[in-house]
Design a protein around this motif. Structure first.
Motif, mmCIF file in Angstrom:
data_model
loop_
_atom_site.group_PDB
_atom_site.id
_atom_site.type_symbol
_atom_site.label_atom_id
_atom_site.label_comp_id
_atom_site.label_asym_id
_atom_site.label_seq_id
_atom_site.Cartn_x
_atom_site.Cartn_y
_atom_site.Cartn_z
ATOM 1 N N ARG A 196 0.845 -1.178 0.000
ATOM 2 C CA ARG A 196 0.000 0.000 0.000
ATOM 3 C C ARG A 196 0.883 1.230 0.000
ATOM 4 N NH1 ARG A 196 -2.702 -3.362 3.734
ATOM 5 N NH2 ARG A 196 -1.887 -2.245 5.536
ATOM 6 N N ASP A 197 0.607 2.133 -0.926
ATOM 7 C CA ASP A 197 1.370 3.385 -1.029
ATOM 8 C C ASP A 197 2.870 3.124 -1.102
ATOM 9 O OD1 ASP A 197 -0.998 4.916 -0.895
ATOM 10 O OD2 ASP A 197 -0.958 4.845 1.305
ATOM 11 N N GLY A 198 3.255 2.057 -1.817
ATOM 12 C CA GLY A 198 4.662 1.734 -2.004
ATOM 13 C C GLY A 198 5.337 1.096 -0.808
ATOM 14 N N LYS A 199 4.579 0.805 0.238
ATOM 15 C CA LYS A 199 5.141 0.174 1.429
ATOM 16 C C LYS A 199 4.683 -1.280 1.501
ATOM 17 C CE LYS A 199 5.288 4.470 4.006
ATOM 18 N NZ LYS A 199 4.735 5.225 5.131
ATOM 19 N N VAL A 200 5.569 -2.130 2.005
ATOM 20 C CA VAL A 200 5.274 -3.553 2.145
ATOM 21 C C VAL A 200 4.791 -3.826 3.561
ATOM 22 C CG1 VAL A 200 6.253 -5.892 2.078
ATOM 23 C CG2 VAL A 200 7.015 -4.167 0.425
ATOM 24 N N PHE A 201 3.629 -4.472 3.658
ATOM 25 C CA PHE A 201 3.065 -4.856 4.952
ATOM 26 C C PHE A 201 2.981 -6.374 4.997
ATOM 27 C CE2 PHE A 201 1.621 -0.600 4.128
ATOM 28 C CZ PHE A 201 1.695 0.029 5.362
ATOM 29 N N VAL A 202 3.440 -6.947 6.108
ATOM 30 C CA VAL A 202 3.428 -8.397 6.270
ATOM 31 C C VAL A 202 2.535 -8.746 7.454
ATOM 32 C CG1 VAL A 202 4.823 -10.447 6.791
ATOM 33 C CG2 VAL A 202 5.751 -8.636 5.333
ATOM 34 N N GLU A 203 1.677 -9.735 7.246
ATOM 35 C CA GLU A 203 0.835 -10.249 8.310
ATOM 36 C C GLU A 203 1.239 -11.693 8.563
ATOM 37 O OE1 GLU A 203 -3.838 -11.416 9.035
ATOM 38 O OE2 GLU A 203 -3.355 -9.942 7.499
ATOM 39 N N LEU A 204 1.706 -11.963 9.776
ATOM 40 C CA LEU A 204 2.094 -13.325 10.117
ATOM 41 C C LEU A 204 0.873 -14.234 10.052
ATOM 42 C CD1 LEU A 204 4.463 -12.862 13.196
ATOM 43 C CD2 LEU A 204 5.090 -13.193 10.797
ATOM 44 N N GLU A 205 1.128 -15.483 9.682
ATOM 45 C CA GLU A 205 0.051 -16.464 9.719
ATOM 46 C C GLU A 205 -0.485 -16.502 11.144
ATOM 47 O OE1 GLU A 205 -0.583 -21.222 9.081
ATOM 48 O OE2 GLU A 205 1.016 -20.232 7.969
ATOM 49 N N GLU A 206 -1.793 -16.530 11.277
ATOM 50 C CA GLU A 206 -2.418 -16.475 12.593
ATOM 51 C C GLU A 206 -1.853 -17.555 13.520
ATOM 52 O OE1 GLU A 206 -6.829 -16.740 14.619
ATOM 53 O OE2 GLU A 206 -6.651 -16.163 12.520
ATOM 54 N N GLY A 207 -1.431 -17.121 14.706
ATOM 55 C CA GLY A 207 -0.921 -18.047 15.702
ATOM 56 C C GLY A 207 0.537 -18.418 15.535
ATOM 57 N N SER A 208 1.234 -17.854 14.514
ATOM 58 C CA SER A 208 2.621 -18.271 14.277
ATOM 59 C C SER A 208 3.647 -17.411 15.001
ATOM 60 C CB SER A 208 2.929 -18.285 12.770
ATOM 61 O OG SER A 208 2.921 -16.966 12.246
ATOM 62 N N GLU A 209 3.195 -16.425 15.776
ATOM 63 C CA GLU A 209 4.137 -15.628 16.556
ATOM 64 C C GLU A 209 4.682 -16.494 17.700
ATOM 65 O OE1 GLU A 209 0.174 -15.312 18.348
ATOM 66 O OE2 GLU A 209 0.832 -14.875 16.330
ATOM 67 N N ALA A 210 5.728 -16.010 18.344
ATOM 68 C CA ALA A 210 6.322 -16.757 19.465
ATOM 69 C C ALA A 210 5.234 -17.066 20.492
ATOM 70 C CB ALA A 210 7.454 -15.960 20.099
ATOM 71 N N GLY A 211 5.096 -18.328 20.860
ATOM 72 C CA GLY A 211 4.092 -18.750 21.820
ATOM 73 C C GLY A 211 2.695 -18.882 21.243
ATOM 74 N N GLY A 212 2.566 -18.724 19.918
ATOM 75 C CA GLY A 212 1.255 -18.810 19.268
ATOM 76 C C GLY A 212 0.730 -20.233 19.205
#
Length: 131
Positions: free
Chosen positions: A85-101
């Protein structure tokens, strides 16, 4: 790094992908890996240590069967959603894949929270002439 997870952001043929930065197999660095187009699987990153091909869009690890056809070993490398969006890259981690997810564990989770090794390093010891 996003929420403790080390990521590789890869642009290839006009598409941007986000995957775990370290290969699921033995922790090889994917940050400067080659990209190959594989029939039926699209763009694949190639681990520099053992030449494993991994689909950038699905995380499938690939192999060639005896007839030369590319086949999947299943999803081994976690991939993440990317939006631009607007030349910027946004990343969304797969749900629950963060540390302790609570996401179902896959192989790349083993190395995802450790810094990737330097891209110029080699996993094999005792080989070569040493200089």
């Amino acid at each position: 790094q996003l929420k403790g997870r080390y990521l590789a952001i890869v642009e290839h043929n006009g598409s941007v992908h986000a995957i775990d930065a370290t290969c699921y197999h033995m922790g090889g660095p994917l940050l400067h890996a080659d990209i190959e187009d594989v029939p039926g699987y699209g763009s694949c990153i190639v681990c520099p240590w053992h030449r494993y091909q991994i689909s950038l869009s699905t995380g499938d690890s690939l192999y060639q069967n005896l007839s030369g056809k590319h086949c999947s070993k299943g999803v081994k490398q976690r991939v993440h959603k990317v939006a631009i969006r607007d030349g910027k890259v946004f990343v969304e981690l797969e749900e629950g894949s963060e540390a302790g997810g609570n996401a179902a564990k896959i192989e790349s989770d083993t190395y995802a929270f450790k810094p990737p090794p330097p891209s110029g390093s080699c996993s094999m010891s005792g080989s070569g002439s040493g200089g």
